[in-house]
Design a protein around this motif. Structure first.
Motif, short mmCIF file in Angstrom:
data_model
loop_
_atom_site.label_atom_id
_atom_site.label_comp_id
_atom_site.label_asym_id
_atom_site.label_seq_id
_atom_site.Cartn_x
_atom_site.Cartn_y
_atom_site.Cartn_z
N ILE A 114 0.84 -1.20 0.00
CA ILE A 114 0.00 0.00 0.00
C ILE A 114 0.88 1.25 0.00
CG2 ILE A 114 -1.71 1.32 1.31
CD1 ILE A 114 -2.80 -1.33 2.37
N ALA A 173 1.02 3.99 -3.02
CA ALA A 173 0.67 5.39 -2.75
C ALA A 173 1.82 6.31 -3.17
CB ALA A 173 0.34 5.58 -1.28
N ARG A 174 3.05 5.90 -2.91
CA ARG A 174 4.20 6.72 -3.31
C ARG A 174 4.27 6.84 -4.82
NH1 ARG A 174 9.41 5.66 -5.03
NH2 ARG A 174 10.85 7.41 -4.69
N ARG A 230 1.83 6.66 -6.95
CA ARG A 230 0.75 7.55 -7.40
C ARG A 230 1.08 9.00 -7.08
NH1 ARG A 230 -2.26 3.08 -5.70
NH2 ARG A 230 -2.64 3.92 -3.61
N MET A 253 -1.56 11.42 -1.21
CA MET A 253 -0.95 10.11 -1.45
C MET A 253 0.34 9.93 -0.65
SD MET A 253 -2.72 8.08 -3.41
CE MET A 253 -4.05 8.62 -2.36
N GLN A 292 -0.51 9.08 2.87
CA GLN A 292 -0.90 7.67 3.02
C GLN A 292 0.33 6.77 2.97
OE1 GLN A 292 -3.97 6.26 0.34
NE2 GLN A 292 -3.32 4.14 0.58
N ALA A 293 1.27 7.09 2.08
CA ALA A 293 2.48 6.29 1.97
C ALA A 293 3.27 6.32 3.27
CB ALA A 293 3.34 6.80 0.81
N ASN A 349 1.50 4.07 5.97
CA ASN A 349 1.67 2.63 5.75
C ASN A 349 3.12 2.19 5.87
OD1 ASN A 349 -1.10 3.18 4.07
ND2 ASN A 349 -1.01 1.11 4.87
#
Length: 235
Positions: free
Chosen positions: A145, A149-150, A152, A168, A171-172, A175
């Motif tokens: 994940i 995210a990274r 994206r 994004m 989020q990276a 996670n």
């Protein structure tokens, strides 16, 4: 966890009032009421919210879960049955490092049968019995994940969509922090705590890439490589 609630705290006083109101309105349904978060840790401040958990005897009874303000204080009210709460305490999920504290640190406002102690002990038993491979598997799940995210975030930045890229990369970071926490069997109180204490809070794209490469090497060394054959997908 605190031994006694701070009666001088307006948030603690509000939590007691809420507990009393719930028990008064649903006397036959409410099994236990507890406090989580900063109040349970004894470090609440003027910006803290009140995290109240209500355990009921049967599904769909008692109050409804809610997020709102009461007297200007943010309230998070979670309602579930005692059996549901116990089942959750016995589960190891991909978000475990951000959830463990809700089982381990609950101050009981009303708990005549010791529900919250039972949940804490059940979670401790789960952690003691879980195999290292289970933690590594969940670490790899979070790595995928974080890496996605990274990637994206990089594309969005190239398209000059800065706001979406920032979402994004956040989020990276979370996670990537979860990967570290699974590999070290460490939990934190929330996502902010997690990224700060694992050193990824200020990581930029390049730094986060280096962190993910290191984590990939560590996962491979522990028998859970991030890439493999088609057959390995089902292992």
């Amino acid at each position: 966890m605190i031994d006694e609630i701070d009666a001088s705290s307006p948030r603690a006083a509000l939590a007691v009032r809420l507990s009393d109101a719930v028990r008064s309105r649903w006397p036959a349904d409410v099994h236990a009421v507890g406090i989580r978060g900063s109040l349970a840790h004894g470090d609440d401040s003027e910006t803290s919210d009140v995290n109240l958990v209500v355990l009921t005897l049967r599904p769909r009874t008692g109050p409804k879960s809610s997020l709102r303000k009461v007297d200007g204080v943010p309230i998070e009210l979670e309602v579930l049955t005692a059996d549901e709460a116990l089942a959750q305490a016995r589960q190891l999920t991909p978000r475990w490092p951000l959830l463990a504290d809700r089982y381990m640190t609950v101050y009981p406002l009303h708990d005549p049968t010791g529900c919250f102690k039972e949940h804490r002990e059940a979670h401790q038993d789960l952690l003691a019995e879980a195999r290292p491979a289970e933690f590594t598997q969940l670490a790899r799940h979070n790595w995928a994940i974080a890496n996605g995210a990274r990637q994206r975030a990089i594309r969005l930045a190239q398209w000059h969509d800065t706001d979406a890229a920032l979402v994004m990369i956040a989020q990276a970071r979370v996670n990537a922090a979860l990967v570290t926490e699974f590999l070290t069997r460490t939990w934190f109180r929330n996502a902010v705590d997690a990224v700060k204490h694992t050193g990824v809070a200020a990581a930029d794209m390049q730094e986060l890439g280096a962190i993910l490469r290191y984590q990939a090497e560590e996962l491979a060394a522990r028998g859970r490589p991030i890439d493999g054959t088609l057959g390995a997908l089902f292992d």
